[in-house]
Design a protein around this motif. Structure first.
Motif, mmCIF file in Angstrom:
data_model
loop_
_atom_site.group_PDB
_atom_site.id
_atom_site.type_symbol
_atom_site.label_atom_id
_atom_site.label_comp_id
_atom_site.label_asym_id
_atom_site.label_seq_id
_atom_site.Cartn_x
_atom_site.Cartn_y
_atom_site.Cartn_z
ATOM 1 N N ARG A 1 0.832 -1.202 0.000
ATOM 2 C CA ARG A 1 0.000 0.000 0.000
ATOM 3 C C ARG A 1 0.867 1.254 0.000
ATOM 4 N N LEU A 2 0.604 2.129 -0.952
ATOM 5 C CA LEU A 2 1.312 3.389 -1.078
ATOM 6 C C LEU A 2 0.372 4.513 -0.664
ATOM 7 N N ARG A 3 0.904 5.488 0.047
ATOM 8 C CA ARG A 3 0.064 6.568 0.574
ATOM 9 C C ARG A 3 0.520 7.918 0.033
ATOM 10 N N PHE A 4 -0.477 8.748 -0.325
ATOM 11 C CA PHE A 4 -0.250 10.088 -0.849
ATOM 12 C C PHE A 4 -1.071 11.073 -0.015
ATOM 13 N N ASP A 5 -0.417 12.093 0.526
ATOM 14 C CA ASP A 5 -1.109 13.123 1.306
ATOM 15 C C ASP A 5 -0.989 14.453 0.582
ATOM 16 N N GLY A 6 -2.112 15.092 0.354
ATOM 17 C CA GLY A 6 -2.069 16.384 -0.331
ATOM 18 C C GLY A 6 -3.454 16.902 -0.625
ATOM 19 N N ARG A 7 -3.592 17.566 -1.763
ATOM 20 C CA ARG A 7 -4.858 18.165 -2.160
ATOM 21 C C ARG A 7 -5.162 17.857 -3.622
ATOM 22 N N ILE A 8 -6.444 17.706 -3.909
ATOM 23 C CA ILE A 8 -6.910 17.500 -5.273
ATOM 24 C C ILE A 8 -7.864 18.639 -5.616
ATOM 25 N N ALA A 9 -7.564 19.357 -6.681
ATOM 26 C CA ALA A 9 -8.432 20.431 -7.157
ATOM 27 C C ALA A 9 -9.105 19.980 -8.451
ATOM 28 N N GLY A 10 -10.418 20.069 -8.494
ATOM 29 C CA GLY A 10 -11.151 19.685 -9.692
ATOM 30 C C GLY A 10 -12.049 20.812 -10.153
ATOM 31 N N MET A 11 -12.030 21.104 -11.444
ATOM 32 C CA MET A 11 -12.849 22.206 -11.956
ATOM 33 C C MET A 11 -13.136 21.998 -13.432
ATOM 34 N N GLY A 12 -14.257 22.548 -13.883
ATOM 35 C CA GLY A 12 -14.563 22.588 -15.296
ATOM 36 C C GLY A 12 -14.350 23.991 -15.821
#
Length: 208
Positions: free
Chosen positions: A9-20
């Motif tokens: 298991r690999l872990r990623f910590d951060g933020r995801i920005a989604g927009m149209g």
């Protein structure tokens, strides 16, 4: 008979920005402060004609992401993300993007109360999957992904995106719009309304 190794298991910590955007291009920015590859950022785009693009900063990250999700083209380009207050500035090869975030709503405040240790647990993501689908159209918190992998999202914050300025290869992509239709990268789900989510992502690799 050789037994398969347990899933890594690999872990990623951060933020995801989604927009149209009003031109029909949908953009998903991953900004990872901690990951197995060190800090990095990447951008996934789906154009109005359905073409899916990945902009990644290294061959290593490009290979990992493209094995996990589905793209029509992958480009290794410098990806620079700067966050100053409520303003994000993203430069990724042919993409220039700037957007601002607003105040948290009720859901964002509730997510801020989730302990980091709980958000990292796949069992928590599994528990919140159905509530997330009901509250946020287009969002899932667990799913099988490419190459026999599984993925879980544990959200800890949510802010709306208020304004967007974006250009691809010098062509203006228009103003902020909903992420509609949903992006088709695989399990690259983001809310329909433009937003930034603080998240812990866990990816379980398939056993060899």
């Amino acid at each position: 008979m050789r037994r398969p190794r347990p899933k890594l298991r690999l872990r990623f910590d951060g933020r995801i920005a989604g927009m149209g955007t009003s031109s029909g291009t949908r953009i998903v920015v991953g900004h990872w402060q901690r990951s197995p590859f060190g800090p990095f950022s990447d951008v996934m785009l789906e154009r109005a004609d359905g073409e899916r693009l990945l902009l990644a900063p290294s061959r290593e990250t490009a290979d990992f992401i493209s094995d996990t999700y589905a793209f029509d083209a992958v480009h290794v380009v410098p990806v620079d993300v700067r966050v100053i207050g409520d303003t994000w500035t993203v430069s990724a090869g042919p993409l220039d993007l700037r957007f601002t975030t607003g105040r948290r709503g009720l859901l964002g405040l509730l997510l801020c109360a989730v302990p980091a240790t709980l958000a990292r647990r796949p069992a928590w993501s599994a528990l919140t999957d159905w509530p997330a689908r009901l509250l946020l159209r287009g969002v899932r918190t667990r799913s099988p992904v490419g190459d026999g992998r599984r993925e879980w999202y544990g959200a800890r914050d949510l802010r709306p995106v208020r304004t967007v300025t974006a250009a691809y290869e010098g062509t203006d992509l228009g103003a902020a719009a909903q992420v509609e239709p949903p992006v088709r990268f695989g399990f690259g789900s983001v809310p329909r309304k433009p937003s930034v989510t603080r998240v812990t992502t866990t990816v379980a690799l398939a056993p060899e």
